[in-house]
Design a protein around this motif. Structure first.
Motif, PDB file in Angstrom:
ATOM      1  N   VAL A  79      48.508  92.513 -22.310  1.00 51.57           N
ATOM      2  CA  VAL A  79      48.112  91.983 -21.005  1.00 51.57           C
ATOM      3  C   VAL A  79      46.603  92.130 -20.853  1.00 51.57           C
ATOM      4  N   VAL A  80      45.949  91.036 -20.420  1.00 48.98           N
ATOM      5  CA  VAL A  80      44.496  91.035 -20.238  1.00 48.98           C
ATOM      6  C   VAL A  80      44.154  90.482 -18.863  1.00 48.98           C
ATOM      7  N   ASP A  81      42.961  90.804 -18.384  1.00 47.98           N
ATOM      8  CA  ASP A  81      42.490  90.273 -17.104  1.00 47.98           C
ATOM      9  C   ASP A  81      41.941  88.856 -17.244  1.00 47.98           C
ATOM     10  N   ASP A  82      41.156  88.621 -18.296  1.00 51.92           N
ATOM     11  CA  ASP A  82      40.477  87.336 -18.476  1.00 51.92           C
ATOM     12  C   ASP A  82      40.982  86.674 -19.757  1.00 51.92           C
ATOM     13  N   ILE A  83      42.025  85.879 -19.636  1.00 52.28           N
ATOM     14  CA  ILE A  83      42.669  85.287 -20.812  1.00 52.28           C
ATOM     15  C   ILE A  83      41.745  84.312 -21.533  1.00 52.28           C
ATOM     16  N   GLY A 106      52.395  83.966 -14.853  1.00 52.49           N
ATOM     17  CA  GLY A 106      51.079  84.030 -15.495  1.00 52.49           C
ATOM     18  C   GLY A 106      50.858  82.982 -16.558  1.00 52.49           C
ATOM     19  N   ARG A 108      49.800  82.446 -20.938  1.00 50.33           N
ATOM     20  CA  ARG A 108      49.894  83.135 -22.223  1.00 50.33           C
ATOM     21  C   ARG A 108      49.469  82.218 -23.357  1.00 50.33           C
ATOM     22  N   SER A 123      48.160  86.934 -19.209  1.00 49.72           N
ATOM     23  CA  SER A 123      47.377  87.300 -18.037  1.00 49.72           C
ATOM     24  C   SER A 123      48.196  87.003 -16.790  1.00 49.72           C
ATOM     25  N   TYR A 124      48.267  87.961 -15.903  1.00 54.47           N
ATOM     26  CA  TYR A 124      48.958  87.790 -14.617  1.00 54.47           C
ATOM     27  C   TYR A 124      47.959  87.639 -13.489  1.00 54.47           C
ATOM     28  N   ALA A 125      46.661  87.492 -13.837  1.00 56.53           N
ATOM     29  CA  ALA A 125      45.609  87.380 -12.822  1.00 56.53           C
ATOM     30  C   ALA A 125      45.612  85.990 -12.201  1.00 56.53           C
TER      31      ALA A 125
END
Length: 125
Positions: A79-83, A106, A108, A123-125
């Motif tokens: 999981v990342v903030d900025d995909i 999110g 992916r 990313s779920y941001a």
């Protein structure tokens, strides 16, 4: 509550894999050194979790496809903030992102590394 601390993956070159994991995910080597049966291991991640990269002291045979191998590793999800930034770094490291998806909740994409390990970036941001 249970928290996943690490996974252990056999790779051809732990130092090389640790280098690209650092470049793509901004992870650090937590520990590295001699491992079981004369092998070598590097632990790469952050303070809370890591990927253990192991290589034995012998030739590694090419495995069968993981999705048809009992106990095969199908992919590792990160999981990342900025995909978009991570995808750019994955491309800069020589990987070819594929299977992009924009779904609830999110986004992916996936890429395969030099050892055939598939990585899912979410990313779920």
């Amino acid at each position: 509550m249970a928290i996943l601390e690490h996974v252990n993956v056999t790779v051809s070159d732990p130092k090389a894999t640790a280098a690209w994991l650092g470049a793509v995910f901004d992870w650090k080597i937590r520990w590295e050194g001699d491992a079981m049966s004369g092998g070598y291991t590097a632990h790469v991640g952050d303070e809370g979790s890591y990927v253990a990269l192991y290589t034995p002291n012998m030739d590694i045979k090419d495995p069968l496809h993981s999705y048809t191998t009992r106990a095969g590793l199908n992919h590792v999800g990160v999981v990342v903030d900025d995909i978009d930034a991570v995808e750019a770094r994955a491309k800069a490291a020589g990987f070819k992102p594929h299977n992009h998806g924009d779904y609830e909740p999110g986004k992916r994409f996936y890429f395969d590394d030099h050892d055939g390990v598939e990585w899912e970036v979410v990313s779920y941001a």
